[in-house]
Design a protein around this motif. Structure first.
Motif, PDB file in Angstrom:
ATOM      1  N   GLY A  17     -43.274 -67.348 -11.153  1.00  0.00           N
ATOM      2  CA  GLY A  17     -43.428 -68.495 -10.278  1.00  0.00           C
ATOM      3  C   GLY A  17     -42.139 -69.040  -9.702  1.00  0.00           C
ATOM      4  N   LEU A  18     -41.020 -68.342  -9.913  1.00  0.00           N
ATOM      5  CA  LEU A  18     -39.722 -68.872  -9.493  1.00  0.00           C
ATOM      6  C   LEU A  18     -39.104 -68.083  -8.344  1.00  0.00           C
ATOM      7  CD1 LEU A  18     -38.108 -69.643 -12.966  1.00  0.00           C
ATOM      8  CD2 LEU A  18     -39.505 -71.138 -11.513  1.00  0.00           C
ATOM      9  N   ARG A  19     -38.065 -68.677  -7.749  1.00  0.00           N
ATOM     10  CA  ARG A  19     -37.292 -68.053  -6.670  1.00  0.00           C
ATOM     11  C   ARG A  19     -36.003 -67.501  -7.274  1.00  0.00           C
ATOM     12  NH1 ARG A  19     -36.213 -73.365  -3.625  1.00  0.00           N
ATOM     13  NH2 ARG A  19     -35.909 -73.868  -5.837  1.00  0.00           N
ATOM     14  N   ILE A  20     -35.811 -66.186  -7.157  1.00  0.00           N
ATOM     15  CA  ILE A  20     -34.656 -65.542  -7.758  1.00  0.00           C
ATOM     16  C   ILE A  20     -33.809 -64.887  -6.673  1.00  0.00           C
ATOM     17  CG2 ILE A  20     -33.861 -63.868  -9.459  1.00  0.00           C
ATOM     18  CD1 ILE A  20     -35.495 -66.167 -10.661  1.00  0.00           C
ATOM     19  N   GLY A  21     -32.530 -65.218  -6.640  1.00  0.00           N
ATOM     20  CA  GLY A  21     -31.613 -64.606  -5.690  1.00  0.00           C
ATOM     21  C   GLY A  21     -31.075 -63.293  -6.229  1.00  0.00           C
ATOM     22  N   ALA A  22     -31.086 -62.261  -5.395  1.00  0.00           N
ATOM     23  CA  ALA A  22     -30.551 -60.957  -5.790  1.00  0.00           C
ATOM     24  C   ALA A  22     -30.115 -60.209  -4.542  1.00  0.00           C
ATOM     25  CB  ALA A  22     -31.593 -60.144  -6.551  1.00  0.00           C
ATOM     26  N   ALA A  23     -28.992 -59.533  -4.628  1.00  0.00           N
ATOM     27  CA  ALA A  23     -28.468 -58.797  -3.473  1.00  0.00           C
ATOM     28  C   ALA A  23     -29.251 -57.516  -3.254  1.00  0.00           C
ATOM     29  CB  ALA A  23     -26.990 -58.480  -3.692  1.00  0.00           C
ATOM     30  N   PRO A  24     -29.401 -57.110  -1.988  1.00  0.00           N
ATOM     31  CA  PRO A  24     -30.038 -55.824  -1.705  1.00  0.00           C
ATOM     32  C   PRO A  24     -29.284 -54.695  -2.408  1.00  0.00           C
ATOM     33  CG  PRO A  24     -29.791 -57.115   0.303  1.00  0.00           C
ATOM     34  CD  PRO A  24     -29.004 -57.825  -0.763  1.00  0.00           C
ATOM     35  N   GLY A  25     -29.992 -53.855  -3.105  1.00  0.00           N
ATOM     36  CA  GLY A  25     -29.366 -52.790  -3.887  1.00  0.00           C
ATOM     37  C   GLY A  25     -29.459 -53.154  -5.354  1.00  0.00           C
ATOM     38  N   PRO A  26     -28.662 -54.116  -5.831  1.00  0.00           N
ATOM     39  CA  PRO A  26     -28.816 -54.572  -7.209  1.00  0.00           C
ATOM     40  C   PRO A  26     -30.217 -55.113  -7.513  1.00  0.00           C
ATOM     41  CG  PRO A  26     -26.687 -55.248  -6.367  1.00  0.00           C
ATOM     42  CD  PRO A  26     -27.430 -54.654  -5.207  1.00  0.00           C
ATOM     43  N   ALA A  54     -24.177 -64.994   0.899  1.00  0.00           N
ATOM     44  CA  ALA A  54     -23.635 -64.193  -0.196  1.00  0.00           C
ATOM     45  C   ALA A  54     -23.193 -62.802   0.242  1.00  0.00           C
ATOM     46  CB  ALA A  54     -24.658 -64.086  -1.322  1.00  0.00           C
ATOM     47  N   LEU A  55     -23.706 -62.350   1.375  1.00  0.00           N
ATOM     48  CA  LEU A  55     -23.349 -61.017   1.847  1.00  0.00           C
ATOM     49  C   LEU A  55     -22.294 -61.060   2.949  1.00  0.00           C
ATOM     50  CD1 LEU A  55     -26.889 -59.356   1.921  1.00  0.00           C
ATOM     51  CD2 LEU A  55     -25.204 -59.394   0.065  1.00  0.00           C
ATOM     52  N   ASP A  56     -21.742 -62.243   3.218  1.00  0.00           N
ATOM     53  CA  ASP A  56     -20.687 -62.359   4.223  1.00  0.00           C
ATOM     54  C   ASP A  56     -19.430 -61.618   3.766  1.00  0.00           C
ATOM     55  OD1 ASP A  56     -22.405 -63.938   5.636  1.00  0.00           O
ATOM     56  OD2 ASP A  56     -21.400 -65.836   5.178  1.00  0.00           O
ATOM     57  N   PRO A  57     -18.630 -61.108   4.691  1.00  0.00           N
ATOM     58  CA  PRO A  57     -17.386 -60.421   4.314  1.00  0.00           C
ATOM     59  C   PRO A  57     -16.511 -61.298   3.424  1.00  0.00           C
ATOM     60  CG  PRO A  57     -17.844 -60.094   6.643  1.00  0.00           C
ATOM     61  CD  PRO A  57     -18.837 -61.117   6.154  1.00  0.00           C
ATOM     62  N   GLY A  58     -16.066 -60.733   2.304  1.00  0.00           N
ATOM     63  CA  GLY A  58     -15.176 -61.453   1.406  1.00  0.00           C
ATOM     64  C   GLY A  58     -15.865 -62.379   0.427  1.00  0.00           C
ATOM     65  N   ALA A  59     -17.177 -62.541   0.551  1.00  0.00           N
ATOM     66  CA  ALA A  59     -17.904 -63.450  -0.348  1.00  0.00           C
ATOM     67  C   ALA A  59     -18.168 -62.777  -1.686  1.00  0.00           C
ATOM     68  CB  ALA A  59     -19.222 -63.871   0.292  1.00  0.00           C
TER      69      ALA A  59
END
Length: 229
Positions: A17-26, A54-59
């Motif tokens: 039931g929650l919102r989870i942040g995760a990068a594409p790939g991982p 989170a996916l911006d250059p250098g982030a």
């Protein structure tokens, strides 16, 4: 996950039931982990997606994700030790699963792992060049085991000030993972993960994944490598 949520260490089912942040790939590893413990995101209402910025250059994904957690844009995130440490130190998050330390299904900590990758062609053509890179990694890991504070020097050049100041503490805590050896078991687990998510049709042999001719350098480190004949 958010510090105010009723979840305890190892309670992966708390993501329902929650919102989870995760990068594409991982996120593929996170989705497989959930499947292994019987959680279906669609059925169980788990929303998994990238974190804005989170996916911006250098982030640093983890640091940006910790910011999003503090602002309640997400309820949790799947990221690195820097991100989790940032959230914990701010008092806005708590660690629910550290798969490297055995949380989650067996082998989850070796679905993927950090490694130096190159081609068989380069290893054959320029063995000493590749060996030099391996020796550098081994020396760096040994140096950090002796002087974890040295990590701060790199951290100040790579991360925002607040994150840079906690790098050394993270490295010191994670020293057990600063190890150059790639085991047979790790490759077998990684093969299983890759097959499960459709990246491989059949397992790849250990000797085809790992440059075993360079494995003496894992323990010898600075000793010269004799090029293959």
């Amino acid at each position: 996950m958010r510090a105010d949520l009723p979840a305890r260490r190892g309670d992966i089912g708390a993501v329902k039931g929650l919102r989870i942040g995760a990068a594409p790939g991982p996120d593929r590893a996170f989705l497989h982990l959930l499947a292994e413990v019987g959680i279906d995101p669609a059925r169980d209402g788990v929303t998994i997606g990238p974190v804005s910025g989170a996916l911006d250059p250098g982030a640093s994904f983890g640091v940006v994700a910790a910011d999003a957690l503090e602002r309640r844009l997400v309820d949790g995130f799947w990221a690195n030790a820097l991100g989790s440490e940032t959230a914990v130190r701010r008092g806005v998050g708590k660690v629910i699963a550290d798969v490297r330390r055995g949380d989650g299904p067996p082998g989850a900590g070796q679905y993927t792992f950090a490694a130096l990758a190159t081609t068989e062609t380069l290893i054959t053509r320029e063995p000493e060049r590749v060996a030099a890179a391996v020796r550098a990694i081994v020396r760096t890991q040994r140096m950090l085991r002796k002087e974890p504070a040295r990590a701060s020097e790199v951290g100040r050049r790579r991360f925002p000030p607040a994150a840079a100041e906690i790098i050394a503490a993270i490295v010191e805590r994670d020293l057990p993972f600063y190890e150059p050896v790639i085991s047979q078991a790790a490759v077998e687990t990684m093969n299983g993960f890759a097959q499960a998510i459709g990246l491989l049709a059949t397992p790849v042999r250990y000797d085809d994944v790992v440059a075993t001719r360079l494995s003496p350098l894992w323990s010898q480190g600075t000793r010269e490598l004799t090029p293959p004949r």
